[in-house]
Design an enzyme around this catalytic site. Structure first.
Site, short mmCIF file in Angstrom:
data_model
loop_
_atom_site.label_atom_id
_atom_site.label_comp_id
_atom_site.label_asym_id
_atom_site.label_seq_id
_atom_site.Cartn_x
_atom_site.Cartn_y
_atom_site.Cartn_z
N ASP A 8 27.07 -25.90 12.26
CA ASP A 8 27.19 -24.76 13.22
C ASP A 8 27.09 -23.45 12.30
O ASP A 8 27.04 -23.44 11.17
CB ASP A 8 28.35 -24.84 14.20
CG ASP A 8 28.56 -23.46 14.71
OD1 ASP A 8 27.72 -23.06 15.45
OD2 ASP A 8 29.67 -22.86 14.68
N ASP A 10 27.67 -19.64 13.79
CA ASP A 10 28.50 -18.50 14.32
C ASP A 10 30.02 -19.10 14.24
O ASP A 10 30.36 -20.05 14.61
CB ASP A 10 28.32 -17.94 15.67
CG ASP A 10 27.08 -17.22 15.74
OD1 ASP A 10 26.73 -16.59 14.70
OD2 ASP A 10 26.27 -17.86 16.71
C1 XBP Z 1 27.36 -19.07 19.03
C2 XBP Z 1 27.16 -18.42 20.42
C3 XBP Z 1 26.06 -17.58 20.09
C4 XBP Z 1 26.44 -16.07 19.47
C5 XBP Z 1 25.38 -14.93 19.90
O1 XBP Z 1 28.00 -20.30 19.50
O2 XBP Z 1 27.63 -18.49 21.55
O3 XBP Z 1 25.69 -17.14 21.57
O4 XBP Z 1 27.71 -15.68 20.09
O5 XBP Z 1 24.01 -15.56 19.55
P1 XBP Z 1 28.17 -21.37 18.34
P2 XBP Z 1 22.86 -15.06 20.59
O6 XBP Z 1 28.59 -21.15 17.10
O7 XBP Z 1 28.85 -22.52 18.96
O8 XBP Z 1 26.73 -21.98 17.96
O9 XBP Z 1 23.22 -13.77 21.29
O10 XBP Z 1 21.60 -15.10 19.62
O11 XBP Z 1 22.74 -16.07 21.63
MG MG Z 2 30.57 -21.68 16.23
#
Ligand code: XBP
Ligand code: MG
Length: 237
Positions: A8, A10
């Site tokens: 993953d 973020d």
């Molecule tokens: C991450 C997210 C993303 C970011 C924002 O979740 O939910 O939406 O917060 O990115 P994960 P965007 O780590 O589970 O992938 O604004 O580009 O959507």
């Molecule tokens: Mg995440």
């Protein structure tokens, strides 16, 4: 025996969500909207994955102007958010979490394949990997954002990653930081190692193979991602 690691982005590769929050707020300000997401509100909003989906949920759940929930409006606002976010990241605003670089180095040395499965926008992945590794080449498969129909906690991103790797779930290990991400990986049949991040620390990680404070803790077992001691409850944070 793991043949590939699926990361993953973020919260897992880096603590990105404060940069995302700053970028959302900057885009709102640019657009003349009197919206500002503080940390407590953002923690609740993070339960909705995907920035565009998060904005729409915010508008609807706060009884906002229905025009602000329309696709074209959200797409344009979110494009500005992405511009702000990638600017922060390209400017060196983020660091990899402990142990991430070392695990990736270890994977390269031992022939473990590397992939990314994330709900964030591809441009954000490009900015982060560009700043941290000088490009995206280390990862042979990258599935991001709108490349699949449904974002996490749906398994789509992981299933597409497995399809592109041409590997079975049992041959891969997913690395996640959130309950939504864990649910997505488990629904795709993947063993999952969780390193909770600042916004996800209190979530329920039932079903994870292990929960570690960070990937640096893998050093204790010699980076062996198949090591049985990782199943020990003593590894829970
Ligand atoms: C991450 C997210 C993303 C970011 C924002 O979740 O939910 O939406 O917060 O990115 P994960 P965007 O780590 O589970 O992938 O604004 O580009 O959507
Ligand atoms: Mg995440």
């Amino acid at each position: 025996m793991a043949r590939a690691l699926i990361f993953d982005v973020d919260g897992t590769l880096a603590e990105t969500e404060e940069a995302h929050r700053a970028a959302f707020n900057a885009a709102f300000e640019d657009a003349g909207l009197a919206w500002h997401w503080d940390r407590a509100q953002y923690e609740a909003l993070l339960k909705v994955t995907g920035g565009k989906e998060r904005i729409r949920h915010f508008v609807r759940s706060t009884g906002g102007d229905p025009r602000h929930a329309e696709n074209a409006f959200i797409r344009a606002l979110h494009a500005e958010k992405t511009r702000h976010y990638t600017g922060i990241v390209a400017g060196g605003g983020l660091e990899l979490r402990p142990g991430v670089r070392e695990l990736i180095d270890h994977a390269r040395k031992t022939g473990l394949r590397l992939a990314i499965s994330t709900t964030t926008t591809l441009a954000n992945v490009e900015a982060l990997l560009g700043a941290a590794f000088g490009g995206m080449d280390l990862f042979e498969v990258i599935v991001a954002g709108d490349m699949v129909a449904q974002k996490k906690p749906a398994p789509d991103a992981y299933l597409e990653t497995l399809r592109r790797l041409d590997l079975a779930p049992a041959e891969c290990l997913a690395l996640e930081d959130s309950a939504n991400g864990l649910r997505a990986a488990l629904a795709a049949g993947l063993d999952t190692l969780v390193t909770p991040s600042v916004y996800t620390a209190g979530e329920d990680f039932s079903g994870a193979r292990a929960v570690l404070p960070d990937l640096g803790a893998l050093q204790a077992v010699g980076w062996d991602v198949d090591h049985p001691s990782l199943q020990s409850a003593s590894h829970r944070v």
